[in-house]
Design a protein around this motif. Structure first.
Motif, PDB file in Angstrom:
ATOM      1  N   SER A   8       0.843  -1.197   0.000  1.00 34.10           N
ATOM      2  CA  SER A   8       0.000   0.000   0.000  1.00 34.10           C
ATOM      3  C   SER A   8       0.877   1.246   0.000  1.00 34.10           C
ATOM      4  O   SER A   8       2.032   1.220   0.422  1.00 34.10           O
ATOM      5  N   SER A   9       0.292   2.318  -0.493  1.00 36.16           N
ATOM      6  CA  SER A   9       0.953   3.619  -0.458  1.00 36.16           C
ATOM      7  C   SER A   9      -0.121   4.689  -0.379  1.00 36.16           C
ATOM      8  O   SER A   9      -1.292   4.438  -0.654  1.00 36.16           O
ATOM      9  N   SER A  10       0.296   5.869   0.012  1.00 32.79           N
ATOM     10  CA  SER A  10      -0.605   7.006  -0.007  1.00 32.79           C
ATOM     11  C   SER A  10       0.092   8.141  -0.742  1.00 32.79           C
ATOM     12  O   SER A  10       1.322   8.201  -0.791  1.00 32.79           O
ATOM     13  N   SER A  11      -0.674   9.016  -1.292  1.00 37.66           N
ATOM     14  CA  SER A  11      -0.151  10.099  -2.110  1.00 37.66           C
ATOM     15  C   SER A  11       0.921  10.900  -1.373  1.00 37.66           C
ATOM     16  O   SER A  11       0.778  11.228  -0.197  1.00 37.66           O
ATOM     17  N   LYS A  12       2.018  11.159  -2.068  1.00 33.02           N
ATOM     18  CA  LYS A  12       3.135  11.970  -1.565  1.00 33.02           C
ATOM     19  C   LYS A  12       3.864  11.328  -0.380  1.00 33.02           C
ATOM     20  O   LYS A  12       4.544  12.012   0.381  1.00 33.02           O
ATOM     21  N   ASN A  13       3.721  10.014  -0.211  1.00 30.00           N
ATOM     22  CA  ASN A  13       4.395   9.286   0.859  1.00 30.00           C
ATOM     23  C   ASN A  13       5.030   8.033   0.295  1.00 30.00           C
ATOM     24  O   ASN A  13       4.764   7.648  -0.843  1.00 30.00           O
ATOM     25  N   ASN A  14       5.846   7.387   1.093  1.00 34.14           N
ATOM     26  CA  ASN A  14       6.447   6.125   0.689  1.00 34.14           C
ATOM     27  C   ASN A  14       5.452   4.997   0.855  1.00 34.14           C
ATOM     28  O   ASN A  14       4.297   5.226   1.226  1.00 34.14           O
ATOM     29  N   ALA A  15       5.871   3.791   0.586  1.00 41.46           N
ATOM     30  CA  ALA A  15       4.957   2.662   0.584  1.00 41.46           C
ATOM     31  C   ALA A  15       5.506   1.527   1.434  1.00 41.46           C
ATOM     32  O   ALA A  15       6.645   1.575   1.902  1.00 41.46           O
ATOM     33  N   SER A  16       4.684   0.502   1.604  1.00 42.95           N
ATOM     34  CA  SER A  16       5.112  -0.667   2.365  1.00 42.95           C
ATOM     35  C   SER A  16       4.508  -1.926   1.768  1.00 42.95           C
ATOM     36  O   SER A  16       3.479  -1.890   1.109  1.00 42.95           O
ATOM     37  N   ILE A  17       5.202  -3.026   2.033  1.00 43.36           N
ATOM     38  CA  ILE A  17       4.748  -4.346   1.619  1.00 43.36           C
ATOM     39  C   ILE A  17       4.609  -5.185   2.875  1.00 43.36           C
ATOM     40  O   ILE A  17       5.533  -5.237   3.688  1.00 43.36           O
ATOM     41  N   GLU A  18       3.464  -5.821   3.038  1.00 47.63           N
ATOM     42  CA  GLU A  18       3.264  -6.741   4.152  1.00 47.63           C
ATOM     43  C   GLU A  18       3.416  -8.157   3.627  1.00 47.63           C
ATOM     44  O   GLU A  18       2.735  -8.566   2.696  1.00 47.63           O
ATOM     45  N   ILE A  19       4.360  -8.883   4.241  1.00 45.39           N
ATOM     46  CA  ILE A  19       4.598 -10.275   3.890  1.00 45.39           C
ATOM     47  C   ILE A  19       4.642 -11.053   5.202  1.00 45.39           C
ATOM     48  O   ILE A  19       5.545 -10.835   6.011  1.00 45.39           O
ATOM     49  N   LYS A  20       3.655 -11.908   5.391  1.00 41.83           N
ATOM     50  CA  LYS A  20       3.541 -12.673   6.637  1.00 41.83           C
ATOM     51  C   LYS A  20       3.580 -11.718   7.814  1.00 41.83           C
ATOM     52  O   LYS A  20       2.720 -10.851   7.929  1.00 41.83           O
ATOM     53  N   GLU A  21       4.598 -11.826   8.677  1.00 33.97           N
ATOM     54  CA  GLU A  21       4.685 -10.954   9.849  1.00 33.97           C
ATOM     55  C   GLU A  21       5.684  -9.816   9.647  1.00 33.97           C
ATOM     56  O   GLU A  21       6.087  -9.160  10.611  1.00 33.97           O
TER      57      GLU A  21
END
Length: 134
Positions: A8-21
């Motif tokens: 997920s990401s939001s406008s004008k921000n960085n993003a993240s990936i969720e993998i398991k824990e």
């Protein structure tokens, strides 16, 4: 086997990936260029993880011990169309075990690595495996 990740990401921000824990941050904005991995670096990280996982897997199958393994991966990206064109890796396996057959390990990594074979089907992949005495 099936895999699933959520990102997920939001406008004008960085993003993240969720993998398991795990939650991995990655850069999508210019301000993160020097601090967070970009998608291309995450891709190369996945390639690296696959190779290292296979070192561990084959250490059991080939019956050798090692202290640690390190991999450096470099890539050349084309602009048009944007894609990875060449990937080169340098794998060092730190071991004094006589059972470590470097040529066979390299062959197995290149034959049975999921990420390795996925990447190999779309671009040039070259590399070397070196045994480093402890």
């Amino acid at each position: 086997m099936n895999y699933k990740v959520t990102a997920s990401s939001s406008s004008k921000n960085n993003a993240s990936i969720e993998i398991k824990e795990s939650n991995l941050l990655f850069g999508t904005i210019p301000a993160a260029e020097s601090t967070l991995p970009n998608p291309a670096e995450l891709f190369l990280g996945s390639f690296s993880a696959c190779v290292l996982k296979n070192v561990e897997r084959f250490s059991t199958m080939m019956k050798f011990n090692y202290d640690k393994a390190e991999i450096t991966v470099e890539a050349i990206r084309l602009e048009k169309p944007p894609r990875m064109d060449e990937i080169n890796y340098n794998l060092k396996v730190y071991s004094d075990d006589e059972n470590l057959n470097i040529d066979l390990l390299k062959k197995n990594i290149e034959k049975f690595g999921t990420m390795y074979n996925t990447v190999k089907s779309t671009c040039s992949v070259t590399g070397q495996v070196i045994k480093v005495p402890e």
